[in-house]
Design an enzyme around this catalytic site. Structure first.
Site, PDB file in Angstrom:
ATOM      1  N   THR A   1      66.499  45.300 -20.892  1.00 45.21           N
ATOM      2  CA  THR A   1      67.080  45.271 -22.254  1.00 45.21           C
ATOM      3  C   THR A   1      66.101  45.837 -23.293  1.00 45.21           C
ATOM      4  O   THR A   1      66.499  46.605 -24.171  1.00 45.21           O
ATOM      5  CB  THR A   1      67.462  43.835 -22.690  1.00 45.21           C
ATOM      6  OG1 THR A   1      66.372  42.969 -22.412  1.00 45.21           O
ATOM      7  CG2 THR A   1      68.705  43.346 -22.003  1.00 45.21           C
TER       8      THR A   1
ATOM      9  N   THR B   1      69.997  41.147 -17.401  1.00 47.90           N
ATOM     10  CA  THR B   1      69.325  41.627 -18.625  1.00 47.90           C
ATOM     11  C   THR B   1      68.065  42.422 -18.286  1.00 47.90           C
ATOM     12  O   THR B   1      67.183  42.574 -19.123  1.00 47.90           O
ATOM     13  CB  THR B   1      68.953  40.445 -19.539  1.00 47.90           C
ATOM     14  OG1 THR B   1      68.180  39.518 -18.763  1.00 47.90           O
ATOM     15  CG2 THR B   1      70.171  39.760 -20.115  1.00 47.90           C
TER      16      THR B   1
HETATM   17  N1  LIG Z   1      71.344  37.424 -23.634  1.00 46.22           N
HETATM   18  C1  LIG Z   1      71.345  38.247 -24.690  1.00 46.22           C
HETATM   19  N2  LIG Z   1      72.432  38.352 -25.483  1.00 46.22           N
HETATM   20  C2  LIG Z   1      72.473  39.186 -26.526  1.00 46.22           C
HETATM   21  N3  LIG Z   1      71.433  39.979 -26.872  1.00 46.22           N
HETATM   22  C3  LIG Z   1      70.320  39.927 -26.133  1.00 46.22           C
HETATM   23  C4  LIG Z   1      70.208  39.065 -25.000  1.00 46.22           C
HETATM   24  N4  LIG Z   1      68.978  39.253 -24.456  1.00 46.22           N
HETATM   25  C5  LIG Z   1      68.369  40.177 -25.198  1.00 46.22           C
HETATM   26  N5  LIG Z   1      69.149  40.578 -26.225  1.00 46.22           N
HETATM   27  C6  LIG Z   1      68.853  41.600 -27.233  1.00 46.22           C
HETATM   28  O1  LIG Z   1      68.409  42.737 -26.509  1.00 46.22           O
HETATM   29  C7  LIG Z   1      67.376  43.397 -27.224  1.00 46.22           C
HETATM   30  C8  LIG Z   1      66.124  43.433 -26.341  1.00 46.22           C
HETATM   31  O2  LIG Z   1      65.445  42.211 -26.522  1.00 46.22           O
HETATM   32  P1  LIG Z   1      64.621  41.392 -25.450  1.00 46.22           P
HETATM   33  O3  LIG Z   1      63.979  40.293 -26.202  1.00 46.22           O
HETATM   34  O4  LIG Z   1      65.483  41.037 -24.288  1.00 46.22           O
HETATM   35  O5  LIG Z   1      63.616  42.473 -24.939  1.00 46.22           O
HETATM   36  P2  LIG Z   1      62.606  42.373 -23.766  1.00 46.22           P
HETATM   37  O6  LIG Z   1      62.323  40.953 -23.437  1.00 46.22           O
HETATM   38  O7  LIG Z   1      61.474  43.240 -24.197  1.00 46.22           O
HETATM   39  O8  LIG Z   1      63.350  43.016 -22.539  1.00 46.22           O
HETATM   40  P3  LIG Z   1      62.721  43.492 -21.096  1.00 46.22           P
HETATM   41  O9  LIG Z   1      61.286  43.093 -21.068  1.00 46.22           O
HETATM   42  O10 LIG Z   1      63.541  42.865 -20.037  1.00 46.22           O
HETATM   43  O11 LIG Z   1      62.916  44.960 -21.049  1.00 46.22           O
HETATM   44  C9  LIG Z   1      67.216  42.631 -28.525  1.00 46.22           C
HETATM   45  O12 LIG Z   1      68.065  43.187 -29.504  1.00 46.22           O
HETATM   46  C10 LIG Z   1      67.698  41.243 -28.159  1.00 46.22           C
HETATM   47  O13 LIG Z   1      68.108  40.521 -29.302  1.00 46.22           O
END
Ligand SMILES: Nc1ncnc2c1ncn2[C@@H]1O[C@H](COP(=O)(O)OP(=O)(O)OP(=O)(O)O)[C@@H](O)[C@H]1O
Ligand SMILES: Cc1ncc(CO)c(N)n1
Length: 272
Positions: A209, A206
């Site tokens: 993401t 991830t």
């Molecule tokens: N394991 C997962 N399964 C499905 N959706 C996920 C998963 N992890 C994150 N998401 C989705 O991905 C998107 C990015 O969210 P997330 O909370 O991971 O961002 P983040 O923590 O800022 O990511 P990063 O800091 O790694 O770039 C959101 O729509 C979240 O709901």
């Protein structure tokens, strides 16, 4: 064929899964011409962050100037801004372009826990930059730092959104990727609540993401979509990218998501 344009102002991830690299891939796969302003160079891979080098503020200023004075843009995504000085220079420039939609991802730490933002920069982002944003996209840990709440449920996410909207963005999207049960995101514009549901996908891959999601929202806004529709499409993009992540299997740590998946599934409709 004429293409919409999107600009990312963010850090470079040498591993290619997050930051500028994730943003430009996302723009391209969604049919948008991407430009970039690099704020910091990180030595990074799927295992961690090994070095961070901030780009001098005058060079950041000139990158923004070079892009916007000639090429222009239909939307802007902002990611890693590691210092207060960098936040200031970006804010000063963007104040001149109030009509361009801005997606602000308040990036604070990398997946492995390395800080990507100085403490005094957090205050500066809250004070100066939030009010320029069309939407801010904090994840749960970021929303906790910004609001000083503890967030464990969707109700807590809503409380955080109510606090954050007061700081001036047009909308707040609190991302639930860190929730235990489901990956639901909540959008609040000060009046309406919209829920973007998402099945939680069980994978260690991830990395990036958040970057990928915010740049997908910016790409959809650049193509002229309304915010709600832009987020709906971007959510589908990131869900597919996470679902396809294990197929890619890049690196031995937290691997990147599969940016190609949405285009593979949708065909060239992805570009509309
Ligand atoms: N394991 C997962 N399964 C499905 N959706 C996920 C998963 N992890 C994150 N998401 C989705 O991905 C998107 C990015 O969210 P997330 O909370 O991971 O961002 P983040 O923590 O800022 O990511 P990063 O800091 O790694 O770039 C959101 O729509 C979240 O709901
Ligand atoms: C350059 C950069 N920006 C953002 C993130 C957050 O995932 C990261 N790991 N690296």
């Amino acid at each position: 064929m004429k293409r919409s344009r999107a600009l990312t102002i963010a850090g470079s991830d040498s591993g290619g899964g997050a930051g500028i690299q994730a943003d430009l891939k996302t723009f391209t796969l969604l049919g948008v011409y991407g430009t970039s302003v690099i704020t910091s160079v990180t030595a990074q891979n799927t295992q961690g962050v090994f070095a961070i080098h901030d780009i001098p503020t005058n060079v950041i200023d000139q990158q923004i100037e070079a892009v916007l004075s000639d090429i222009g843009t239909d939307a802007i995504k902002i990611g890693m801004l590691s210092s207060k000085e960098i936040v200031k220079v970006v804010t000063e420039q963007l104040k001149q372009y109030k009509d361009i939609p801005i997606v602000l991802d308040p990036v604070m730490v990398a997946k492995g826990g390395s800080p990507l933002l100085a403490d005094d920069a957090k205050e500066e982002i809250k004070k100066e930059l939030f009010s320029l944003a069309t939407v801010i996209t904090p994840n749960i840990p970021e929303a906790e730092v910004l609001t000083k709440l503890t967030i464990k449920t969707v109700e807590d996410m809503k409380k955080a959104a109510e606090i954050l909207i007061e700081l001036g963005p047009q909308a707040v999207l609190v991302k639930g990727g860190h929730l235990v049960e489901e990956a639901v995101d909540i959008l609040y514009d000060g009046k309406h609540w919209i829920t973007f549901p998402g099945k939680r996908i069980n994978t260690k891959n991830t990395h990036g993401t958040g970057c990928t999601y915010s740049s997908a929202i910016a790409a959809e806004l650049a193509k002229g979509k309304e915010l709600q529709k832009a987020i709906k499409n971007a959510k589908e993009f990131i869900q597919m990218a996470i679902l396809g992540a294990d197929e890619l299997n890049i690196g031995s740590g937290h691997g990147p998501t599969n940016h190609w998946k949405y285009l593979e599934e949708k065909g060239l409709e992805a570009w509309n």
